[in-house]
Design a protein around this motif. Structure first.
Motif, short mmCIF file in Angstrom:
data_model
loop_
_atom_site.label_atom_id
_atom_site.label_comp_id
_atom_site.label_asym_id
_atom_site.label_seq_id
_atom_site.Cartn_x
_atom_site.Cartn_y
_atom_site.Cartn_z
N LYS A 60 91.97 42.76 19.22
CA LYS A 60 93.11 41.86 19.16
C LYS A 60 92.53 40.48 18.89
O LYS A 60 91.81 39.92 19.72
CB LYS A 60 93.90 41.85 20.47
CG LYS A 60 95.07 40.88 20.45
CD LYS A 60 95.80 40.86 21.79
CE LYS A 60 96.94 39.88 21.76
NZ LYS A 60 97.57 39.76 23.10
N ILE A 61 92.81 39.96 17.71
CA ILE A 61 92.36 38.63 17.31
C ILE A 61 93.56 37.69 17.46
O ILE A 61 94.60 37.93 16.86
CB ILE A 61 91.85 38.61 15.85
CG1 ILE A 61 90.81 39.71 15.60
CG2 ILE A 61 91.33 37.23 15.47
CD1 ILE A 61 89.54 39.60 16.38
N SER A 62 93.41 36.63 18.27
CA SER A 62 94.52 35.72 18.55
C SER A 62 94.22 34.31 18.06
O SER A 62 93.08 33.86 18.05
CB SER A 62 94.78 35.65 20.05
OG SER A 62 95.05 36.92 20.57
N TRP A 63 95.28 33.60 17.70
CA TRP A 63 95.23 32.19 17.34
C TRP A 63 96.55 31.59 17.82
O TRP A 63 97.46 32.32 18.21
CB TRP A 63 95.03 31.99 15.83
CG TRP A 63 96.13 32.60 15.00
CD1 TRP A 63 97.26 31.97 14.55
CD2 TRP A 63 96.22 33.96 14.56
NE1 TRP A 63 98.04 32.86 13.85
CE2 TRP A 63 97.42 34.09 13.84
CE3 TRP A 63 95.40 35.07 14.70
CZ2 TRP A 63 97.83 35.29 13.27
CZ3 TRP A 63 95.82 36.27 14.14
CH2 TRP A 63 97.01 36.36 13.42
N LYS A 64 96.65 30.28 17.82
CA LYS A 64 97.87 29.64 18.28
C LYS A 64 99.03 30.07 17.37
O LYS A 64 99.01 29.80 16.18
CB LYS A 64 97.73 28.12 18.27
CG LYS A 64 98.92 27.41 18.87
CD LYS A 64 98.71 25.92 18.93
CE LYS A 64 99.94 25.26 19.54
NZ LYS A 64 99.78 23.83 19.65
N GLY A 65 99.98 30.77 17.95
CA GLY A 65 101.15 31.21 17.19
C GLY A 65 101.09 32.63 16.68
O GLY A 65 102.01 33.07 16.00
N GLY A 66 100.03 33.38 16.96
CA GLY A 66 99.99 34.75 16.48
C GLY A 66 98.78 35.55 16.91
O GLY A 66 97.87 35.03 17.55
N HIS A 67 98.80 36.82 16.55
CA HIS A 67 97.67 37.72 16.81
C HIS A 67 97.79 38.94 15.91
O HIS A 67 98.85 39.23 15.37
CB HIS A 67 97.62 38.14 18.28
CG HIS A 67 98.84 38.90 18.73
ND1 HIS A 67 99.92 38.26 19.27
CD2 HIS A 67 99.14 40.21 18.69
CE1 HIS A 67 100.85 39.16 19.56
NE2 HIS A 67 100.41 40.34 19.21
N ILE A 68 96.68 39.64 15.77
CA ILE A 68 96.63 40.87 14.96
C ILE A 68 95.82 41.90 15.74
O ILE A 68 94.77 41.59 16.29
CB ILE A 68 95.95 40.62 13.59
CG1 ILE A 68 96.85 39.77 12.70
CG2 ILE A 68 95.62 41.95 12.90
CD1 ILE A 68 96.25 39.45 11.34
N PHE A 69 96.32 43.14 15.76
CA PHE A 69 95.58 44.28 16.29
C PHE A 69 94.98 45.01 15.09
O PHE A 69 95.68 45.31 14.12
CB PHE A 69 96.51 45.24 17.04
CG PHE A 69 97.04 44.67 18.32
CD1 PHE A 69 96.33 44.82 19.50
CD2 PHE A 69 98.26 44.00 18.34
CE1 PHE A 69 96.83 44.30 20.69
CE2 PHE A 69 98.76 43.49 19.52
CZ PHE A 69 98.05 43.64 20.70
N CYS A 70 93.69 45.33 15.15
CA CYS A 70 93.02 45.94 14.00
C CYS A 70 91.77 46.68 14.47
O CYS A 70 91.41 46.63 15.63
CB CYS A 70 92.63 44.86 13.01
SG CYS A 70 91.52 43.62 13.71
N THR A 71 91.10 47.35 13.53
CA THR A 71 89.83 48.00 13.84
C THR A 71 88.69 46.99 13.67
O THR A 71 88.89 45.89 13.14
CB THR A 71 89.59 49.21 12.92
OG1 THR A 71 89.63 48.77 11.57
CG2 THR A 71 90.62 50.29 13.17
N GLU A 72 87.51 47.38 14.09
CA GLU A 72 86.36 46.47 14.10
C GLU A 72 85.94 45.97 12.73
O GLU A 72 85.40 44.88 12.59
CB GLU A 72 85.17 47.12 14.79
CG GLU A 72 84.63 48.34 14.06
CD GLU A 72 83.54 49.05 14.83
OE1 GLU A 72 82.64 49.58 14.17
OE2 GLU A 72 83.57 49.06 16.07
#
Length: 183
Positions: A60-72
């Motif tokens: 789970k990569i997060s930033w202000k205002g969003g995030h993405i779930f993905c593989t490595e």
């Protein structure tokens, strides 16, 4: 580039849609980089998705205002439009690129188990450049399967034993019941 279902991307016509609804031939918003960010329209050339029976290991990569779930190995486009896999991103070191070309600081990186469907995408952009292979997903640019193959590496990742996206309990129970009936 397996990414979790139910995340949003932008079609070339400006409409937003969920990743799991993308099909071959759909026009999506992509990017090119020749010193400046240029928005392009490319079609999905290949797509495939699955509902796994067991959780998959992901980020789970997060930033202000969003995030993405993905593989490595999901490639993210950072500061200078360099593609870096999720497992090599660092908070306070890398910044993601949005549709306006602005840099968004990464605020969090987690890894663990994800229970949800996942989808792979490939655009019809030329295979001699990453231009056109950067898809706008949840407001930032990520690479398709072509870019993932270019940036894959063999760094070993130790995953946390926690669920970073447990999924919907009702949907999960129904899906597992349907899968058992198919066996």
């Amino acid at each position: 580039m397996p990414i979790k279902f139910f995340q949003k991307t932008q079609l070339a016509n400006g409409a937003k849609t969920s990743i799991e609804k993308l099909q071959k031939g759909d026009s999506v918003l992509t990017a090119s980089w020749n010193g400046n960010l240029t928005l392009l329209e490319n079609e999905i050339a290949e797509e495939n998705g699955i509902f796994p029976k067991k959780p998959w290991l992901g980020y789970k990569i997060s930033w202000k205002g969003g995030h993405i779930f993905c593989t490595e190995n999901m490639p993210f486009f950072v500061n200078d439009f360099q593609a870096i896999p999720a497992k090599l991103l660092n908070v306070n070191e890398h910044q993601l690129i949005n549709k306006q070309g602005e840099h968004l600081a990464i605020t969090g990186i987690e890894n663990g188990r994800v229970l949800c469907g996942q989808k792979n995408l490939l655009t019809n952009a030329a295979e001699n450049s990453i231009n056109g292979h950067a898809i706008l997903l949840e407001g930032v640019f990520v690479g398709d399967s072509y870019v993932e193959d270019l940036v894959k590496n063999t760094v070993k990742v130790e995953y946390a034993n926690k669920a970073i996206f447990p999924g919907n309990a009702v949907a999960r129970a129904f899906r597992l019941l349907m899968m058992r009936m198919q066996d």
